[in-house]
Design a protein around this motif. Structure first.
Motif, PDB file in Angstrom:
ATOM      1  N   ASN A 170       0.824  -1.213   0.000  1.00 23.05           N
ATOM      2  CA  ASN A 170       0.000   0.000   0.000  1.00 23.05           C
ATOM      3  C   ASN A 170       0.855   1.259   0.000  1.00 23.05           C
ATOM      4  O   ASN A 170       0.482   2.276  -0.604  1.00 23.05           O
ATOM      5  CB  ASN A 170      -0.950  -0.006   1.190  1.00 23.05           C
ATOM      6  N   LEU A 171       2.000   1.223   0.671  1.00 22.74           N
ATOM      7  CA  LEU A 171       2.906   2.378   0.652  1.00 22.74           C
ATOM      8  C   LEU A 171       3.413   2.631  -0.762  1.00 22.74           C
ATOM      9  O   LEU A 171       3.530   3.790  -1.195  1.00 22.74           O
ATOM     10  CB  LEU A 171       4.081   2.147   1.604  1.00 22.74           C
ATOM     11  N   ILE A 172       3.711   1.553  -1.488  1.00 25.46           N
ATOM     12  CA  ILE A 172       4.145   1.709  -2.881  1.00 25.46           C
ATOM     13  C   ILE A 172       3.003   2.268  -3.728  1.00 25.46           C
ATOM     14  O   ILE A 172       3.200   3.178  -4.546  1.00 25.46           O
ATOM     15  CB  ILE A 172       4.625   0.361  -3.447  1.00 25.46           C
ATOM     16  N   ARG A 173       1.803   1.747  -3.523  1.00 26.91           N
ATOM     17  CA  ARG A 173       0.639   2.219  -4.288  1.00 26.91           C
ATOM     18  C   ARG A 173       0.413   3.713  -4.069  1.00 26.91           C
ATOM     19  O   ARG A 173       0.034   4.441  -4.987  1.00 26.91           O
ATOM     20  CB  ARG A 173      -0.604   1.418  -3.878  1.00 26.91           C
ATOM     21  N   GLU A 174       0.674   4.166  -2.833  1.00 24.18           N
ATOM     22  CA  GLU A 174       0.499   5.579  -2.498  1.00 24.18           C
ATOM     23  C   GLU A 174       1.746   6.405  -2.790  1.00 24.18           C
ATOM     24  O   GLU A 174       1.778   7.598  -2.496  1.00 24.18           O
ATOM     25  CB  GLU A 174       0.141   5.696  -1.005  1.00 24.18           C
ATOM     26  N   LYS A 175       2.774   5.727  -3.344  1.00 26.39           N
ATOM     27  CA  LYS A 175       4.048   6.376  -3.687  1.00 26.39           C
ATOM     28  C   LYS A 175       4.698   7.039  -2.464  1.00 26.39           C
ATOM     29  O   LYS A 175       5.327   8.090  -2.564  1.00 26.39           O
ATOM     30  CB  LYS A 175       3.858   7.396  -4.811  1.00 26.39           C
ATOM     31  N   LYS A 176       4.587   6.394  -1.327  1.00 31.85           N
ATOM     32  CA  LYS A 176       5.194   6.885  -0.085  1.00 31.85           C
ATOM     33  C   LYS A 176       6.530   6.171   0.116  1.00 31.85           C
ATOM     34  O   LYS A 176       6.692   5.328   0.995  1.00 31.85           O
ATOM     35  CB  LYS A 176       4.248   6.670   1.094  1.00 31.85           C
ATOM     36  N   PHE A 177       7.497   6.529  -0.724  1.00 35.13           N
ATOM     37  CA  PHE A 177       8.805   5.888  -0.675  1.00 35.13           C
ATOM     38  C   PHE A 177       9.658   6.499   0.437  1.00 35.13           C
ATOM     39  O   PHE A 177       9.418   7.626   0.877  1.00 35.13           O
ATOM     40  CB  PHE A 177       9.499   6.006  -2.026  1.00 35.13           C
ATOM     41  N   GLY A 178      10.655   5.744   0.880  1.00 40.45           N
ATOM     42  CA  GLY A 178      11.467   6.200   1.999  1.00 40.45           C
ATOM     43  C   GLY A 178      10.760   6.052   3.332  1.00 40.45           C
ATOM     44  O   GLY A 178      11.189   6.604   4.337  1.00 40.45           O
TER      45      GLY A 178
END
Length: 361
Positions: free
Chosen positions: A308-316
């Protein structure tokens, strides 16, 4: 979309649950998952390589210990040197890893590891690789998350060992000393000791005196105990502040291998009390075996959250567990922030209230 996942550092129960969660959540989104073998080494052109992970490949792995991808805490990538002292990955190694990621069309990378591995994840992020982290340490010592998968399974192993040792100790009226994992933090020793009915628990965070330990052993026998159970974390300090080590600095990991504190405590207790004493070092038994239901569930939730973090582009960002909720925190804020047992905490006070001694008084 194609994403990658790797496990780095030591293994623990629940790693396959994370893979299970990642593959399940990614499949629902129509994404492809590539698993890199043996940690970061799988990113190198001459490394162990990678495999495609799908539902057919991962069916039934939820209950398995270890990791189907393999892992390593050695090799070409950075290893944690100390609490604050970190080595960076050489530029040429990083360039090779980035080239592999680009060649395979990996659009984001999930890195499952402790703060040493997550430091490497942060370096990858800083060099333009979209990455998210999943915390993995059976020591349960990352400040940014209230619990990590594998910890509950390790505690269950300690409790089972204490249950078994209690019967043989009672039969022979012996003192049993059990050495458990815990380099900087004594969570496994504390929770395992409480759950397994230990009489004395020795932690890195609470300075113990061996004379106090011996005095407590004598007191317990004098008040009707047939045996005494002592749990000691491998990182518990000796009276002079030093640590017991089995080997000198490892050339690749640059970290001293701890071990022997249980044998030391057992020998001193027998000398000071005259009571027959045996010591047991659980070692990698704490890392092996099937994960507990709690670790299966937590690992699965962590894997889903990473996707879900990848889907939301919340990298790092790193997956984090707080107040029964799986959220996320900055990797940069998470690394090198240890969560230690507080000597005046509620759980320590509860242990003291039921008669557990920490050797400090």
């Amino acid at each position: 979309m194609r994403i990658g996942i790797l496990n780095s550092g030591g293994d623990c129960p629940g790693l396959n649950a994370v893979i299970h969660g990642v593959v399940g959540a990614a499949t629902e989104l129509g994404w492809e998952v590539i698993g890199f073998r043996d940690g970061f080494e799988g990113l190198l052109p001459n490394g162990p390589g990678h495999i495609k992970l799908d539902v057919d490949r991962t069916v039934g792995i939820l209950k398995l210990g270890g990791t189907i991808l393999g892992t390593t805490n050695k090799g070409n990538f950075a290893a944690k040197i100390g609490v604050d002292n970190v080595a960076l990955v050489p530029v040429e190694i990083m360039d090779q890893a980035k080239a592999t990621i680009k060649y395979l069309g990996i659009e984001a990378l999930i890195i499952v590891g402790g703060d040493g591995s997550l430091t490497t994840a942060l370096q990858l992020c800083n060099e333009g690789v979209p990455a998210v982290g999943v915390p993995k340490t059976i020591d349960n010592d990352l400040q940014a998350t209230a619990m990590t998968f594998g910890f509950d399974s390790a505690v269950a192993t300690v409790v089972d060992a204490l249950d078994r040792l209690h019967t043989t100790a009672d039969s022979h009226q012996r003192v049993m000393v059990v050495e458990v994992m815990g380099r900087h933090a004594g969570w496994i020793a504390l929770w395992g000791g409480i759950g397994g009915g230990a009489d004395i628990v020795l932690l890195p965070e609470i300075k113990f005196n061996i004379d106090n330990v011996a005095r407590q052993v004598n007191h317990l026998y004098a008040t009707g105990h047939r045996s005494v159970l002592i749990v000691v974390a491998e990182g518990a300090e000796l009276e002079d502040g030093s640590l017991m080590t089995r080997e000198q600095m490892d050339a690749e990991r640059r970290q001293v291998k701890l071990g022997g504190i249980g044998e030391y405590v057992g020998r001193k207790v027998e000398q000071l009390t005259g009571k027959e004493t045996r010591d047991v070092r659980l070692g990698h038994l704490q890392r092996g075996g099937s994960p507990t239901p709690l670790d299966r569930i937590l690992g699965t939730r962590f894997g889903v959250k990473a996707v879900n973090l990848i889907r939301e582009k919340k990298f790092g960002r790193m997956v984090s567990y707080q107040s029964y909720h799986v959220g996320d925190v900055s990797i940069e804020e998470a690394v090198n922030q240890l969560r230690l047992v507080q000597p005046d905490s509620e759980v320590v006070q509860a242990a003291r209230s039921v008669g557990i001694s920490f050797g400090d008084r």
